[in-house]
Design an enzyme around this catalytic site. Structure first.
Site, PDB file in Angstrom:
ATOM      1  N   HIS A   1       0.831  -1.202   0.000  1.00 43.94           N
ATOM      2  CA  HIS A   1       0.000   0.000   0.000  1.00 43.94           C
ATOM      3  C   HIS A   1       0.868   1.255   0.000  1.00 43.94           C
ATOM      4  O   HIS A   1       2.070   1.182   0.239  1.00 43.94           O
ATOM      5  CB  HIS A   1      -0.968   0.017   1.189  1.00 43.94           C
ATOM      6  CG  HIS A   1      -0.308   0.033   2.528  1.00 43.94           C
ATOM      7  ND1 HIS A   1       0.301  -1.080   3.086  1.00 43.94           N
ATOM      8  CD2 HIS A   1      -0.137   1.021   3.434  1.00 43.94           C
ATOM      9  CE1 HIS A   1       0.787  -0.775   4.275  1.00 43.94           C
ATOM     10  NE2 HIS A   1       0.544   0.499   4.500  1.00 43.94           N
TER      11      HIS A   1
ATOM     12  N   HIS B   1       0.979   5.308   1.490  1.00 40.65           N
ATOM     13  CA  HIS B   1       0.467   6.343   2.405  1.00 40.65           C
ATOM     14  C   HIS B   1       0.929   7.690   1.903  1.00 40.65           C
ATOM     15  O   HIS B   1       2.106   7.854   1.567  1.00 40.65           O
ATOM     16  CB  HIS B   1       1.062   6.182   3.802  1.00 40.65           C
ATOM     17  CG  HIS B   1       0.437   5.133   4.627  1.00 40.65           C
ATOM     18  ND1 HIS B   1      -0.703   5.341   5.343  1.00 40.65           N
ATOM     19  CD2 HIS B   1       0.798   3.857   4.868  1.00 40.65           C
ATOM     20  CE1 HIS B   1      -1.018   4.231   5.998  1.00 40.65           C
ATOM     21  NE2 HIS B   1      -0.116   3.317   5.707  1.00 40.65           N
TER      22      HIS B   1
ATOM     23  N   TYR C   1       2.695   8.034  12.211  1.00 39.07           N
ATOM     24  CA  TYR C   1       2.019   6.824  11.760  1.00 39.07           C
ATOM     25  C   TYR C   1       2.577   6.360  10.413  1.00 39.07           C
ATOM     26  O   TYR C   1       2.865   5.177  10.221  1.00 39.07           O
ATOM     27  CB  TYR C   1       0.511   7.077  11.662  1.00 39.07           C
ATOM     28  CG  TYR C   1      -0.261   5.920  11.084  1.00 39.07           C
ATOM     29  CD1 TYR C   1      -0.433   4.743  11.818  1.00 39.07           C
ATOM     30  CD2 TYR C   1      -0.795   5.977   9.812  1.00 39.07           C
ATOM     31  CE1 TYR C   1      -1.130   3.665  11.285  1.00 39.07           C
ATOM     32  CE2 TYR C   1      -1.490   4.917   9.274  1.00 39.07           C
ATOM     33  CZ  TYR C   1      -1.659   3.764  10.014  1.00 39.07           C
ATOM     34  OH  TYR C   1      -2.336   2.708   9.485  1.00 39.07           O
TER      35      TYR C   1
ATOM     36  N   GLN D   1       4.571   2.881   9.576  1.00 38.71           N
ATOM     37  CA  GLN D   1       4.141   1.974   8.512  1.00 38.71           C
ATOM     38  C   GLN D   1       5.295   1.677   7.553  1.00 38.71           C
ATOM     39  O   GLN D   1       5.474   0.548   7.118  1.00 38.71           O
ATOM     40  CB  GLN D   1       2.964   2.570   7.739  1.00 38.71           C
ATOM     41  CG  GLN D   1       1.667   2.550   8.499  1.00 38.71           C
ATOM     42  CD  GLN D   1       1.109   1.151   8.609  1.00 38.71           C
ATOM     43  OE1 GLN D   1       0.895   0.475   7.618  1.00 38.71           O
ATOM     44  NE2 GLN D   1       0.859   0.697   9.812  1.00 38.71           N
TER      45      GLN D   1
END
Length: 142
Positions: A60, A62, A124, A128
């Site tokens: 993914h 971000h 955050y 990640q």
């Protein structure tokens, strides 16, 4: 981040966005990861979108971005995912036949940054990215 301005507008529109490759395949590593980082950065510059923080993880992406108010988030994401797919396939044609022309999954997650601090979102995203790096070193490339 200070407020930005357009000709008649002062603004601070910051979003945390997460999106994934189709079927959440764990393919975002190695040269592809670096290319995606460059492509996203280039496309954001074209639209005057500031990347505050970002991480390309194994499955993914971000982004913490400041999007001008004249661009709606859904239009920006359609542009980002559509153009980046074409640019990814241009650099990595071997990926094109795998998922019937779509590299990214259809949806995405978005939240406005305001009820939490910029630092919390950036922390955050950094966590990640660290987790993804650990996972990336454990997996082997084909």
């Amino acid at each position: 981040m200070d407020n930005k301005s357009l000709s008649h507008t002062r603004w601070k529109c910051q979003y945390h966005i997460v999106f994934i490759p189709k079927y959440r395949k764990k393919v975002l590593y190695g040269q592809l990861k670096n290319d995606i980082r460059d492509i996203i950065s280039t496309l954001c510059k074209y639209k005057n979108v500031e990347i505050i923080a970002g991480a390309v993880c194994v499955d993914h992406v971000h982004l913490s971005v400041a999007i001008p108010p004249k661009i709606c988030v859904s239009d920006f994401m359609g542009y980002l995912k559509g153009k980046s797919t074409l640019m990814i396939y241009d650099r990595h044609p071997e990926l094109q036949s795998k998922w019937n022309k779509a590299f990214w999954a259809r949806g995405y997650y978005v939240e406005t940054v305001g009820n939490i601090t910029d630092e919390a979102v950036q922390k955050y995203i950094k966590e990640q990215a660290e987790e993804s790096r650990k996972e990336d070193t454990r997996s082997t490339a084909f």
